[in-house]
Each structure stands twice: as structure tokens, then as C-alpha cells.
Motif scaffolding. Structure first.
Motif, PDB file in Angstrom:
ATOM      1  N   LEU A 273       0.704  -0.993  -0.193  1.00 52.99           N
ATOM      2  CA  LEU A 273      -0.077   0.057  -0.158  1.00 52.99           C
ATOM      3  C   LEU A 273       1.095   1.086   0.207  1.00 52.99           C
ATOM      4  N   GLU A 274       2.047   1.719  -1.232  1.00 51.10           N
ATOM      5  CA  GLU A 274       2.245   2.674  -1.678  1.00 51.10           C
ATOM      6  C   GLU A 274       1.853   4.480  -1.162  1.00 51.10           C
ATOM      7  N   PRO A 275       2.621   4.645  -0.767  1.00 44.24           N
ATOM      8  CA  PRO A 275       1.886   6.358  -0.720  1.00 44.24           C
ATOM      9  C   PRO A 275       1.452   6.837  -2.121  1.00 44.24           C
ATOM     10  N   ALA A 276       1.222   8.072  -1.840  1.00 42.77           N
ATOM     11  CA  ALA A 276       1.126   8.160  -3.630  1.00 42.77           C
ATOM     12  C   ALA A 276       1.556   9.902  -3.606  1.00 42.77           C
ATOM     13  N   GLY A 277       2.539  10.009  -3.116  1.00 35.51           N
ATOM     14  CA  GLY A 277       3.178  11.465  -3.124  1.00 35.51           C
ATOM     15  C   GLY A 277       3.323  12.044  -4.285  1.00 35.51           C
ATOM     16  N   HIS A 278       4.586  11.085  -4.559  1.00 36.84           N
ATOM     17  CA  HIS A 278       5.326  11.255  -5.991  1.00 36.84           C
ATOM     18  C   HIS A 278       4.506  11.824  -6.393  1.00 36.84           C
ATOM     19  N   PRO A 279       5.240  13.087  -7.437  1.00 38.79           N
ATOM     20  CA  PRO A 279       4.312  14.083  -8.111  1.00 38.79           C
ATOM     21  C   PRO A 279       3.361  13.684  -9.295  1.00 38.79           C
ATOM     22  N   ALA A 280       4.130  12.344  -9.883  1.00 38.30           N
ATOM     23  CA  ALA A 280       3.969  11.610 -11.215  1.00 38.30           C
ATOM     24  C   ALA A 280       2.764  10.989 -11.017  1.00 38.30           C
ATOM     25  N   VAL A 281       1.972  10.498  -9.677  1.00 39.34           N
ATOM     26  CA  VAL A 281       0.969   9.422  -9.271  1.00 39.34           C
ATOM     27  C   VAL A 281      -0.175  10.177  -9.737  1.00 39.34           C
ATOM     28  N   GLN A 282      -0.618  10.613  -9.400  1.00 38.76           N
ATOM     29  CA  GLN A 282      -2.236  11.889  -9.157  1.00 38.76           C
ATOM     30  C   GLN A 282      -2.398  11.518 -10.709  1.00 38.76           C
ATOM     31  N   PRO A 283      -0.959  12.338 -11.662  1.00 40.57           N
ATOM     32  CA  PRO A 283      -2.017  12.685 -13.181  1.00 40.57           C
ATOM     33  C   PRO A 283      -1.906  10.666 -13.458  1.00 40.57           C
ATOM     34  N   TYR A 284      -1.715  10.951 -13.475  1.00 35.44           N
ATOM     35  CA  TYR A 284      -1.468   8.705 -14.010  1.00 35.44           C
ATOM     36  C   TYR A 284      -2.482   8.086 -13.093  1.00 35.44           C
ATOM     37  N   ARG A 285      -3.122   7.863 -12.097  1.00 35.95           N
ATOM     38  CA  ARG A 285      -4.434   7.267 -11.358  1.00 35.95           C
ATOM     39  C   ARG A 285      -5.580   8.382 -12.383  1.00 35.95           C
ATOM     40  N   ASP A 286      -5.124   9.995 -11.743  1.00 37.37           N
ATOM     41  CA  ASP A 286      -6.436  10.440 -12.558  1.00 37.37           C
ATOM     42  C   ASP A 286      -6.606   9.762 -13.808  1.00 37.37           C
ATOM     43  N   ALA A 287      -5.705  10.248 -14.646  1.00 36.98           N
ATOM     44  CA  ALA A 287      -5.985   9.635 -16.140  1.00 36.98           C
ATOM     45  C   ALA A 287      -6.567   8.014 -16.526  1.00 36.98           C
ATOM     46  N   LEU A 288      -5.570   7.224 -15.426  1.00 38.50           N
ATOM     47  CA  LEU A 288      -6.667   5.759 -15.319  1.00 38.50           C
ATOM     48  C   LEU A 288      -8.059   5.795 -14.971  1.00 38.50           C
ATOM     49  N   MET A 289      -8.386   6.874 -13.698  1.00 40.30           N
ATOM     50  CA  MET A 289      -9.276   6.495 -14.113  1.00 40.30           C
ATOM     51  C   MET A 289     -11.092   7.124 -14.830  1.00 40.30           C
ATOM     52  N   ALA A 290     -10.579   8.137 -15.428  1.00 38.70           N
ATOM     53  CA  ALA A 290     -10.826   8.760 -16.232  1.00 38.70           C
ATOM     54  C   ALA A 290     -11.386   8.061 -17.244  1.00 38.70           C
ATOM     55  N   ASP A 291     -10.354   6.886 -17.669  1.00 39.38           N
ATOM     56  CA  ASP A 291     -10.676   5.860 -18.825  1.00 39.38           C
ATOM     57  C   ASP A 291     -10.883   4.743 -18.370  1.00 39.38           C
ATOM     58  N   GLY A 292     -11.597   4.921 -16.688  1.00 41.45           N
ATOM     59  CA  GLY A 292     -11.914   3.454 -16.283  1.00 41.45           C
ATOM     60  C   GLY A 292     -10.899   2.016 -16.261  1.00 41.45           C
ATOM     61  N   ILE A 293     -10.174   2.573 -16.430  1.00 42.43           N
ATOM     62  CA  ILE A 293      -8.451   1.846 -16.627  1.00 42.43           C
ATOM     63  C   ILE A 293      -8.559   0.761 -14.651  1.00 42.43           C
ATOM     64  N   PRO A 294      -8.301  -0.627 -14.269  1.00 42.98           N
ATOM     65  CA  PRO A 294      -8.323  -1.068 -12.904  1.00 42.98           C
ATOM     66  C   PRO A 294      -6.783  -0.645 -12.980  1.00 42.98           C
ATOM     67  N   LEU A 295      -6.239  -0.059 -12.021  1.00 44.41           N
ATOM     68  CA  LEU A 295      -4.873  -0.683 -11.432  1.00 44.41           C
ATOM     69  C   LEU A 295      -4.205  -1.700 -11.014  1.00 44.41           C
ATOM     70  N   ALA A 296      -5.458  -2.960 -10.484  1.00 51.78           N
ATOM     71  CA  ALA A 296      -4.964  -4.168 -10.000  1.00 51.78           C
ATOM     72  C   ALA A 296      -6.070  -5.086 -10.486  1.00 51.78           C
ATOM     73  N   GLN A 297      -6.094  -6.039 -10.838  1.00 51.07           N
ATOM     74  CA  GLN A 297      -6.784  -7.266 -10.632  1.00 51.07           C
ATOM     75  C   GLN A 297      -6.242  -8.049  -9.481  1.00 51.07           C
ATOM     76  N   PHE A 298      -7.670  -8.034  -8.575  1.00 47.02           N
ATOM     77  CA  PHE A 298      -7.731  -9.886  -8.258  1.00 47.02           C
ATOM     78  C   PHE A 298      -8.479 -10.893  -8.378  1.00 47.02           C
ATOM     79  N   ALA A 299      -8.429 -12.024  -8.421  1.00 44.92           N
ATOM     80  CA  ALA A 299      -8.848 -13.604  -8.470  1.00 44.92           C
ATOM     81  C   ALA A 299      -9.508 -13.354  -7.824  1.00 44.92           C
ATOM     82  N   VAL A 300     -11.358 -13.932  -7.563  1.00 44.05           N
ATOM     83  CA  VAL A 300     -12.102 -14.406  -7.259  1.00 44.05           C
ATOM     84  C   VAL A 300     -12.498 -15.606  -7.986  1.00 44.05           C
ATOM     85  N   ALA A 301     -13.461 -15.924  -7.343  1.00 42.75           N
ATOM     86  CA  ALA A 301     -13.976 -17.469  -7.580  1.00 42.75           C
ATOM     87  C   ALA A 301     -15.125 -17.333  -7.921  1.00 42.75           C
TER      88      ALA A 301
END
Length: 131
Positions: free
Chosen positions: A55-83
Motif C-alpha cells: 500500500l504505497e503512499p501516493a506522494g510522488h508528483p507523477a502518481v496523481q496525473p497517472y491515477r487520474d488518467a486511469l480513473m477517467a478511462d475506467g482502467i483498473p490499477l490492479a486485478q484480484f482473482a476471486v472464485a
């Protein structure tokens, strides 16, 4: 070679730990104070010696624009397998988790996407048996 550790960026490590353990069901594995933050990992209770999720702190300046772009496009950052995606969707929805994509059959699997409340989208996936 094997995957031992991967990470998600989180806005607040304590809130993320509560969500990833109390809601999703992971187990705290490491919590090593490092000044303002911690080396904070969780693991699956089904695989306690398996890969750790940092659970990595999101303090690096590149993180927020990266996550904003993923969120805007509906792209998951992680994937978890479930039954069973439908069962997890029902369980998590009952706990107030917001899904941006309900359980969806995509051919080889059933997927759903949730908001982890920490700045990320997470995809749940249940692969279908081959054949």
C-alpha cells in the motif's frame, strides 16, 4: 522468477489498510514505520506466503496525473482473482463498496470493477474453466 511484491498507490495508508483488510479481506503482513509512512503490505489469507501487495503512499508528483488518467478511462490499477464475481459483488455492495462496472461476462471470464476508496479502480476476475 516469481512475483513477490506489487503495489497500489494510496492516498492514506491507514484508510487503505482498513479497506483492504476489513472490506476486501486481505491480511496485514508487514507494517514497518519509515518516518511519515510505513512499508505496509497485505496478503491473501488463502496464500499468506504468496505475493504481497504494498500500500504505497501516493506522494510522488507523477502518481496523481497517472491515477487520474486511469480513473477517467475506467482502467483498473490492479486485478484480484476471486472464485465467484457475482458473490463478491453482492458481499461488497452490501458493505457499501461502489462498483463502476457490475459483474460482466467477457467470454473467458467474469469481471467487475470497484472503487477502492483510495484513488484506484480494482478489477475482480473469475476465469471460466477451459473448454
Amino acid at each position: 522468477m516469481r512475483i513477490a511484491l506489487t503495489s497500489v498507490f494510496v492516498d492514506d495508508q491507514k484508510a487503505a489498510l482498513r479497506f483492504y483488510t476489513d472490506v476486501l479481506g486481505f491480511v496485514e503482513h508487514r507494517n514497518v514505520p519509515l518516518g511519515e509512512h510505513s512499508w505496509l503490505t497485505v496478503v491473501s489469507p488463502e496464500s499468506p506466503d504468496g505475493p504481497e501487495l504494498l500500500l504505497e503512499p501516493a506522494g510522488h508528483p507523477a502518481v496523481q496525473p497517472y491515477r487520474d488518467a486511469l480513473m477517467a478511462d475506467g482502467i483498473p490499477l490492479a486485478q484480484f482473482a476471486v472464485a465467484d464475481v457475482h458473490a463478491e459483488h453482492a458481499r461488497l455492495t452490501a458493505q457499501g463498496v461502489v462498483f463502476t462496472q457490475p459483474p460482466t461476462d467477457v467470454g473467458m471470464a467474469v469481471v467487475a470493477v470497484l472503487d477502492d476508496t483510495c484513488g484506484n479502480l480494482v478489477q475482480l476476475i473469475a476465469e471460466k474453466p477451459a473448454g
